[in-house]
Scaffold this active site. Sequence first.
Site, short mmCIF file in Angstrom:
data_model
loop_
_atom_site.label_atom_id
_atom_site.label_comp_id
_atom_site.label_asym_id
_atom_site.label_seq_id
_atom_site.Cartn_x
_atom_site.Cartn_y
_atom_site.Cartn_z
N LYS A 108 0.81 -1.23 0.00
CA LYS A 108 0.00 0.00 0.00
C LYS A 108 0.84 1.28 0.00
O LYS A 108 0.35 2.37 0.32
CB LYS A 108 -1.00 0.06 1.18
CG LYS A 108 -1.92 -1.13 1.34
CD LYS A 108 -2.51 -1.64 0.08
CE LYS A 108 -3.55 -0.79 -0.58
NZ LYS A 108 -4.01 -1.41 -1.86
N GLY A 109 2.10 1.14 -0.38
CA GLY A 109 2.98 2.31 -0.40
C GLY A 109 2.87 3.12 -1.69
O GLY A 109 3.24 4.29 -1.75
N1 LIG Z 1 -0.85 7.47 -9.41
C1 LIG Z 1 -1.52 6.77 -8.49
N2 LIG Z 1 -2.75 6.29 -8.73
C2 LIG Z 1 -3.41 5.60 -7.78
N3 LIG Z 1 -2.90 5.30 -6.56
C3 LIG Z 1 -1.68 5.75 -6.28
C4 LIG Z 1 -0.93 6.50 -7.22
N4 LIG Z 1 0.24 6.81 -6.65
C5 LIG Z 1 0.23 6.31 -5.43
N5 LIG Z 1 -0.93 5.66 -5.20
C6 LIG Z 1 -1.25 5.00 -3.94
O1 LIG Z 1 -0.95 3.62 -4.09
C7 LIG Z 1 -1.65 2.97 -3.04
C8 LIG Z 1 -1.65 1.49 -3.31
O2 LIG Z 1 -0.34 1.06 -3.09
P1 LIG Z 1 0.25 -0.25 -3.76
O3 LIG Z 1 0.12 -0.16 -5.22
O4 LIG Z 1 1.62 -0.41 -3.22
O5 LIG Z 1 -0.73 -1.35 -3.17
S1 LIG Z 1 -0.49 -2.92 -3.14
O6 LIG Z 1 0.36 -3.21 -1.99
O7 LIG Z 1 0.10 -3.33 -4.40
O8 LIG Z 1 -1.84 -3.48 -2.94
C9 LIG Z 1 -3.00 3.61 -3.05
O9 LIG Z 1 -3.51 3.52 -1.74
P2 LIG Z 1 -5.04 3.89 -1.38
O10 LIG Z 1 -5.20 5.35 -1.69
O11 LIG Z 1 -5.17 3.62 0.06
O12 LIG Z 1 -5.90 3.02 -2.22
C10 LIG Z 1 -2.71 5.05 -3.50
O13 LIG Z 1 -2.80 6.00 -2.47
#
Ligand SMILES: Nc1ncnc2c1ncn2[C@@H]1O[C@H](COP(=O)(O)OS(=O)(=O)O)[C@@H](OP(=O)(O)O)[C@H]1O
Length: 351
Positions: A108-109
């Site tokens: 979720k990073g």
């Molecule tokens: N460009 C862009 N578009 C959408 N989301 C973005 C982006 N950059 C960072 N994030 C943040 O990424 C969070 C999800 O992290 P991960 O991709 O590492 O999640 S996972 O561990 O693979 O499930 C996700 O967390 P949540 O907002 O809690 O859904 C986003 O805050």
Amino acid sequence: MGCWATSFNLHLKAPSRVSVFFTMIVLLTYVFYCLTGFCDLTPIPLHERKPTFAQLHQERNASDKRDLLAQVTEEETTRLPGDLFNLSVSDSFGTKEFPQAIIIGVKKGGTRALLEFLRVHPDVRAVGAEPHFFDRFYDKGLEWYRNLMPRTLEGQITMEKTPSYFVTREAPGRIFTMNRNTKLIVVVRDPVTRAVSDYTQTLSKNPGLPSFQNLVFKNYSTGLIDTSWSAVRIGIYSKHLENWLRYFPLSSLLFVSGERLVTDPAREMERVQDFLGLKRLVTNKHFYFNQTKGFPCLKKPEGSSRPRCLGKSKGRAHPHISSDVLYKLRDFYRPFNLKFYQMTGQDFGWE
Ligand SMILES: Nc1ncnc2c1ncn2[C@@H]1O[C@H](COP(=O)(O)OS(=O)(=O)O)[C@@H](OP(=O)(O)O)[C@H]1O
């Protein structure tokens, strides 16, 4: 002709005549194949030949198809990745290499965003889905892992991302055994928001989940935080980092700010490309801020129908958590965060 035949008969014994005759047949067949374009005078193994433009185009489409599949199923990380990779893709050039760089965390990073941004770079080839080799599928062996990788041409780097590696005790030693020079990228995010994001994801799959407040405390009245809950434990970055530093020097790791990846993606991409030794080709001009999504997205290249924002599972609305609970959790993380800043030499600015 008659003269040639006579001297052929006169000077060669019967067994030699037979072998010369067969040699000539073989030579003539070879010349015929060359004339029809099927031979190569300096044979190169098929997989190492340079692809034609058409092959590249076909491969790109196939890779896009995999990417889309990967995005659809990306969160179903429990799925065995073989399903995705066994697609009949006509990858007949390049070689499958072990990844030279891995995005090892954190869950979720912002790891998906980083990988998708990196894939814009022509010198990066990455697996779409999370292989989970160094945590779940290690017993399948290194060859199994290498086979999951996309083919690369000379000068391209192979990458994958599996955020759970960062908190897997055995992962550093295993990656070190594969290649001690592997470059490791960690996207870190304020551990409090990360925990809420993690909880939101679990809640989306299991609406009957107890409240965040019920899960985060061992005992609400004492304010004691339950570190056995993975949503909390993952955010103790300094502890996990210690485990990696037993194998890798700090210079093998790059820490990307999950917050800056949202507010200024081009700047974080600059750091990542430098760390990977890539030309800075992914720049400001590749991004735009999508108001509806509330996140940066990739600009659509002309003629492409590929979605350029991440899917619905990225950027979910978080449930309301009382400020008192968040305050207590913030207090809990503070010393660990400070330790993490010291260890990395970077201040991520989390309160
Ligand atoms: N460009 C862009 N578009 C959408 N989301 C973005 C982006 N950059 C960072 N994030 C943040 O990424 C969070 C999800 O992290 P991960 O991709 O590492 O999640 S996972 O561990 O693979 O499930 C996700 O967390 P949540 O907002 O809690 O859904 C986003 O805050």
